[in-house]
Design an enzyme around this catalytic site. Structure first.
Site, PDB file in Angstrom:
ATOM      1  N   ARG A   1       0.854  -1.184   0.000  1.00 38.93           N
ATOM      2  CA  ARG A   1       0.000   0.000   0.000  1.00 38.93           C
ATOM      3  C   ARG A   1       0.892   1.236   0.000  1.00 38.93           C
ATOM      4  NH1 ARG A   1      -3.374  -0.253   4.837  1.00 38.93           N
ATOM      5  NH2 ARG A   1      -4.752  -1.569   3.605  1.00 38.93           N
TER       6      ARG A   1
ATOM      7  N   ARG B   1      -3.510   1.779  17.873  1.00 41.72           N
ATOM      8  CA  ARG B   1      -4.091   1.107  16.717  1.00 41.72           C
ATOM      9  C   ARG B   1      -3.966   2.044  15.531  1.00 41.72           C
ATOM     10  NH1 ARG B   1      -7.841  -3.107  17.058  1.00 41.72           N
ATOM     11  NH2 ARG B   1      -7.810  -3.041  14.801  1.00 41.72           N
ATOM     12  N   LYS B   2      -4.418   1.568  14.352  1.00 42.74           N
ATOM     13  CA  LYS B   2      -4.379   2.436  13.183  1.00 42.74           C
ATOM     14  C   LYS B   2      -5.187   3.698  13.458  1.00 42.74           C
ATOM     15  CE  LYS B   2      -8.268   0.453  10.568  1.00 42.74           C
ATOM     16  NZ  LYS B   2      -8.665  -0.153   9.286  1.00 42.74           N
TER      17      LYS B   2
ATOM     18  N   GLY C   1     -16.080  -6.886   2.320  1.00 43.00           N
ATOM     19  CA  GLY C   1     -16.000  -8.336   2.469  1.00 43.00           C
ATOM     20  C   GLY C   1     -16.158  -8.834   3.887  1.00 43.00           C
TER      21      GLY C   1
ATOM     22  N   CYS D   1     -13.928  -1.850   5.147  1.00 47.63           N
ATOM     23  CA  CYS D   1     -13.029  -1.013   4.349  1.00 47.63           C
ATOM     24  C   CYS D   1     -13.732  -0.433   3.125  1.00 47.63           C
ATOM     25  CB  CYS D   1     -11.810  -1.822   3.909  1.00 47.63           C
ATOM     26  SG  CYS D   1     -10.793  -2.390   5.281  1.00 47.63           S
ATOM     27  N   GLY D   2     -14.805  -1.065   2.663  1.00 48.84           N
ATOM     28  CA  GLY D   2     -15.595  -0.536   1.556  1.00 48.84           C
ATOM     29  C   GLY D   2     -16.635   0.476   1.986  1.00 48.84           C
TER      30      GLY D   2
END
Length: 588
Positions: free
Chosen positions: A63, A182-183, A452, A457-458
């Site tokens: 990424r 975390r992120k 998914g 994430c979508g």
């Protein structure tokens, strides 16, 4: 006691990981000890290198990071050439072939089928034109979201491009803050449409105005604690802080440092910033920020949220809901936003888009949060020739309704978390919907997002129709399935979808969408958007109308259910392989 990932990060993380990653790359995949792979894969993520899922051993996703979606002249071409030369796997994707790039919902790029041994050469190629993968994954500050036309937009309310660059260089570039609990997602919105989607970020600046010493001043209100994943979504909450542009960096840094120092490092299921804001409360966060800053915090000013239209379910007449189409810039030139179905572009087409950007514009390309590229700085006299280019038949500035509104995450093709395949399924579903469903001519937007899994994430929770991958049994067989919800949107009043059906077998979802949309077309009032109709209709009625149904739609991988090494290959996995793709012997 901290969890194991915190212990791994304490041992080595951030910039120091790069040297070790290069060492492994030079020695080859087999040099990573079997019992240490999980630890090293976790560390590699800081440098944007993600090991792909089970059965794809020795293959990685990379990424990239490009603050606010900006790809400077030459950068998209270099990325496309890397995809062509290095991002090819052992089997073709039936829809997209081999060697392509994925645009993401955080305005960046992902490459798949990368070999560890090729990473140093890929970095050299990309970094020679200013593209980096640093801090694009793992427990760190991810790619910063901003209006993709910041600095170019004719209607920009408050300038943000210098601020975005300052955050990128001095905050994300600070290795002392590399290891976050975390992120962590940062967004800066300077436009009137709200296209950085401040509501779903960990810390966010939104445009606002306030009287300061009797004079109206443009600046930002501060929000924190937004996010989507794990079915525990939160809207970012106001911290009752107005900040002038010259102090914006300081206030964002103060919150980052607070979360870095005080965030939960024990329970990874409860340590995102949204839970931190839950625990401390907006008032508690504000008090802590007062102690961390050397300037007075002014109460929040008047925000511009009432005018937000980006992915907001409002009519097109009220403002942009995406960046597709031809739009005038502040300097009298134009940007042309193109639709890339499900965000995936073959390498040759990516290079072709770079060529068009050079020929007709400045060469700069920008990416939106809807997985679409924008060709920038096109003089008016070049527009007709650009719009006549054959490549724009594929990546259109005037796409059909379903294509324009589609977003899809990576799915089981590569992601170990996902429960369903997404990209190919969405592409097939879009074709079927276009040929099977007739919608009113005045309808200009319909957002269908597919994630998914519940990590989302979508961004399915923010869509008109949101799909999240699940599994179910059908006729005694385990099949891929989806939970389906409606009515999401980011705007004046951010709303997440309400679930209407759960665990619907994937081959019955298009029929369900058809039934729902045909009811919408028959029952809507004039010029009513889908989200407005959902709000007016009521949840129980929507459930009755959204009836799953088998149709002529042929699902591309109904029974995979993560049982194969690759959703579109029935043979055995060749992985792990050497640098040239030769299968390695296995002791299993």
């Amino acid at each position: 006691m901290s969890n194991k990932k915190e212990q791994w990060k304490d041992g080595l993380y951030g910039d120091e990981v790069r040297e070790k990653l290069i060492e492994f790359a030079e020695s080859g995949w087999e040099s990573i000890p079997d019992d240490e792979r999980e630890k090293w894969f976790s560390r590699f993520k800081f440098w944007g290198v993600f090991h792909q899922r089970s059965g794809q051993e020795s293959y990685f996703m990379m990424r990239l990071t490009n603050c606010g979606g900006v790809l400077e002249p030459g950068q998209l071409r270099a990325i496309g050439e890397v995809a062509r030369d290095y991002a090819t796997g052992p089997v073709d994707n039936p829809e997209f072939g081999n060697g392509w790039i994925d645009f993401t919902t955080r305005q960046s790029v992902q490459l798949h089928w990368i070999k560890l041994e090729d990473v140093p050469e890929i970095w050299e190629k990309l970094e020679s034109v200013g593209v980096s993968s640093r801090s694009s994954g793992g427990d760190t500050m991810r790619n910063i979201s901003g209006c993709p036309v910041a600095g170019k937009d004719a209607g920009e309310y408050v300038e943000t491009r210098p601020l975005l660059d300052h955050i990128q260089e001095n905050l994300r570039g600070d290795n002392a803050l590399a290891s976050m609990p975390r992120k962590f997602n940062i967004s800066v919105t300077g436009c009137r449409e709200g296209c950085a989607q401040d509501s779903i970020n960990d810390v966010a600046l939104e445009p606002a105005r306030r009287l300061v010493d009797g004079e109206p001043v443009r600046g930002f209100n501060l929000r924190a604690g937004g996010g989507l994943g794990g079915r525990e979504a939160r809207r970012a909450r106001s911290l009752d802080v107005f900040v002038q542009p010259g102090r914006a960096y300081d206030i964002v840094r103060a919150f980052v440092e607070l979360y870095h120092a005080e965030g939960n490092r024990e329970n990874r299921n409860k340590n995102r910033a949204r839970f931190f804001v839950d625990e401390w409360g907006p008032d508690g966060i504000r008090k802590a920020l007062i102690e961390k800053t050397d300037f007075a915090l002014e109460p929040a000013g008047t925000n511009l949220r009432d005018g937000y239209t980006y992915n907001a379910g409002k009519s097109t007449e009220e403002g942009k809901h995406d960046h597709i189409g031809v739009h005038e810039q502040a300097n009298g030139q134009y940007y042309v936003g193109l639709s890339t179905p499900v965000g995936r572009v073959p390498a040759g087409e990516a290079i072709g888009l770079a060529d068009l950007a050079d020929e007709y514009g400045s060469g700069e390309v920008r990416l939106s949060r809807r997985q679409n590229p924008l060709l920038m700085d096109v003089p008016e006299e070049n527009l007709d020739d650009l719009l006549a280019e054959p490549l724009l038949e594929t990546h259109s500035p005037d796409p059909g309704l379903f294509t324009r509104g589609a977003v899809a995450c990576t799915g089981t093709e590569f992601c170990s978390l996902a429960l369903t395949e997404t990209k190919v399924r969405m592409a097939v579903m879009l074709r079927w919907l276009r040929s099977s469903v007739e919608l009113p001519e005045d309808l200009t937007q319909l957002k269908v997002h597919f994630s998914g899994c519940t990590a989302d994430c979508g961004q399915a929770l923010t869509a008109d129709i949101g799909l999240q991958g699940m599994r179910a049994r059908k006729n005694g067989e385990m099949v891929e399935a989806m939970d389906v919800g409606v009515g999401g949107g980011i705007g004046t009043k951010p709303e997440f979808i309400e679930w209407v059906r759960q665990r619907v077998p994937a081959d019955e979802v298009p029929g369900m969408i058809q039934n729902l949309l045909e009811a919408f077309a028959a029952l809507r009032e004039d010029e009513q958007t889908f989200r407005e109709w959902v709000e007016a209709t009521g949840h129980e009625t929507i459930i009755e109308l959204a009836e799953p149904e088998e149709t002529t739609y042929d699902d591309p991988c109904l029974t995979d259910a993560k049982q194969s090494w690759y959703p579109f290959d029935d043979g055995e996995s060749p992985a792990p392989t050497t640098a040239d793709g030769t299968p390695l012997p296995s002791d299993d």
